[in-house]
Design an enzyme around this catalytic site. Sequence first.
Site, short mmCIF file in Angstrom:
data_model
loop_
_atom_site.label_atom_id
_atom_site.label_comp_id
_atom_site.label_asym_id
_atom_site.label_seq_id
_atom_site.Cartn_x
_atom_site.Cartn_y
_atom_site.Cartn_z
N ASN A 1 10.51 -3.92 23.29
CA ASN A 1 10.86 -5.31 23.51
C ASN A 1 11.06 -6.04 22.17
OD1 ASN A 1 11.26 -7.60 25.15
ND2 ASN A 1 9.74 -6.82 26.58
N CYS A 2 11.63 -7.24 22.26
CA CYS A 2 11.92 -8.06 21.08
C CYS A 2 10.69 -8.20 20.19
CB CYS A 2 12.39 -9.45 21.52
SG CYS A 2 12.56 -10.65 20.19
N PRO A 3 10.80 -8.08 18.88
CA PRO A 3 12.01 -7.84 18.09
C PRO A 3 12.19 -6.38 17.70
CG PRO A 3 10.27 -8.50 16.62
CD PRO A 3 9.65 -8.35 18.00
#
Lengths: 154, 75
Positions: free
Chosen positions: B13-15
Amino acid sequence: MKKMGIIATKGTLDMAYPPLILASTAAALGWDVQVFCTFYGLELLRKNMDGIRVSPLANPAMPMPVPMPVFVQALPGMEAMASMMMKQKIKSKGVASLSELREMCIEADVKFVACQMTVDLFEFDKNEFIGGVDFVGAASFMEFAGEADVCLFI
Amino acid sequence: MSFDKELDTRGMNCPLPILKTKKALADMASGQVLKVVSTDAGSVKDMAAFANQTGNTLVSSSEEKGEYVFMMKKK
């Protein structure tokens, strides 16, 4: 080169993420980044970040698996349980751990600086912090922030 | 389309997809193409933003069965 200055002031699990996510991403984009850690933001600099917790108390927006009255949230062990559950959630959703993000920040040359005044105030031992940290005052941060394109207080 | 290196960021998931992309590109030569596979819906806009800001070229961006595939050409 663009510059970003972040003032990190919070030491809870939820609030430790934004500075590290933004710092690591900006650094990956080629930005020059400095994170000034003050008050509880000094938690970001501890060698061992496992003790960073989240509290459901006074945090009504925090999603709970079952509705929980405030007096139950205040019971001993509730904070530890909530922290454990959030860490499991973080892992299961593929979100990086705090130490993983900090490692990536350091690799990408994000500069972490610590507020000397709050280190003195809380009588922290500098040996509790990671290496490569400069201990500075507000004037040093302003020197960087004055040239920054983005400056955030978190 | 041919590529020189593949990066699997499925489940991240981000980042992380962006950070891993940046790292993978660092070991490549100018003009080489990196294929990135992601399951993070936010990475569609983020990969374009990454390319815009770093000068690398996002040659293609596509979705197939909930997976996002990016071809990034190194500056």
